[in-house]
Write an enzyme that holds these catalytic residues in place. Structure first.
Site, PDB file in Angstrom:
ATOM      1  N   GLY A  19     -13.100 -10.090  -3.722  1.00 24.89           N
ATOM      2  CA  GLY A  19     -12.089 -10.990  -3.171  1.00 24.89           C
ATOM      3  C   GLY A  19     -12.299 -12.459  -3.462  1.00 24.89           C
ATOM      4  N   MET A  97      -7.346  -2.647  -8.036  1.00 26.33           N
ATOM      5  CA  MET A  97      -7.608  -1.825  -9.218  1.00 26.33           C
ATOM      6  C   MET A  97      -6.889  -0.482  -9.133  1.00 26.33           C
ATOM      7  SD  MET A  97      -9.347  -3.999 -10.828  1.00 26.33           S
ATOM      8  CE  MET A  97      -9.968  -3.076 -12.224  1.00 26.33           C
ATOM      9  N   HIS A 116      -4.471 -11.404 -14.274  1.00 23.50           N
ATOM     10  CA  HIS A 116      -5.154 -10.550 -15.251  1.00 23.50           C
ATOM     11  C   HIS A 116      -6.046 -11.419 -16.128  1.00 23.50           C
ATOM     12  CE1 HIS A 116      -5.824  -7.106 -17.851  1.00 23.50           C
ATOM     13  NE2 HIS A 116      -5.656  -7.919 -18.878  1.00 23.50           N
TER      14      HIS A 116
END
Length: 223
Positions: A19, A97, A116
């Site tokens: 995170g 994910m 990304h």
């Protein structure tokens, strides 16, 4: 309506790991720089550090473990129900994910962002830093994009480019890219919260102008 009079944007953040991008959003919200309210943080994995970050910030957390579901479709349906309970204006994928089903991406079309670690459309998928090194790229970077049914294929909002330096390994390059992640993800979300960044007819627009395919460009020349 003036930007200052807008209510904070309600955001739900999806995570699967430590995170670090979530922390950048928490810090931005706490400082007042980022006009958002993080309504909840949802993880598909228990015991990840991102949940601790959220709890320490007083944010509601939930775990929806994908291993408890028979299929991707049933998991995504349950995840949609969980997210919608918080009535978010924006869903933020921060190291989430999971490959999402078309039904899920349609449900949040135009109000879900992902980050990304590559200069999309290059190096979609995993292991982007090593792949950039193996390809002999002179630059690498990170992209914030709207999420569509195409994996890592939605319209780009913003990219930050970093140099690939002699002697770089994947870890060094990842750290350089990650510093930019923590800058451009809050920036893209701020633009969205202010109404400047939108997705329209499959394209990303900033201040009413069509963005190039690679999004708004930031050149980061730091070592």
């Amino acid at each position: 309506m003036p930007t200052s009079s807008r209510p904070p944007l309600r955001v739900v953040v999806l995570i699967s790991g430590s995170g670090s991008n979530l922390q950048a959003l928490i810090d931005g919200a706490n400082s007042g720089e980022l006009p958002i309210e993080i309504a909840a943080v949802i993880s598909n994995r228990p015991d990840v550090f991102g949940l601790t970050r959220a709890k320490d910030a007083g944010i509601v957390t939930q775990v929806l473990d994908h291993k408890g579901f028979a299929s991707r479709e049933t998991f995504d349906a349950a995840l949609m129900q969980t997210i919608d309970h918080y009535q978010p204006d924006l869903v933020v994928l921060a190291g989430f994910m999971r490959i999402l089903t078309p039904e899920f991406t349609r449900h949040y079309l135009g109000r879900m962002l992902n980050i990304h670690p590559s200069l999309l459309p290059k190096f979609q998928g995993l292991h982007t830093h090593q792949r950039a090194l193996d390809a002999g790229e002179s630059h690498h970077g990170v992209t914030v994009h709207f999420v569509t049914a195409e994996l890592d294929g939605g319209p780009a909002a913003i990219q930050a480019r970093v140099p690939v330096l002699p002697g770089d390994d994947a870890t060094q390059l990842a750290k350089r890219v990650q510093r930019q992640e923590h800058i451009i993800y809050p920036l893209a979300i701020k633009w969205f919260a202010q109404g400047h960044l939108v997705m329209h007819e499959g394209k990303a627009l900033l201040n009413g102008e069509l963005l190039p395919a690679s999004g708004y460009q930031i050149e980061a020349n730091e070592p």
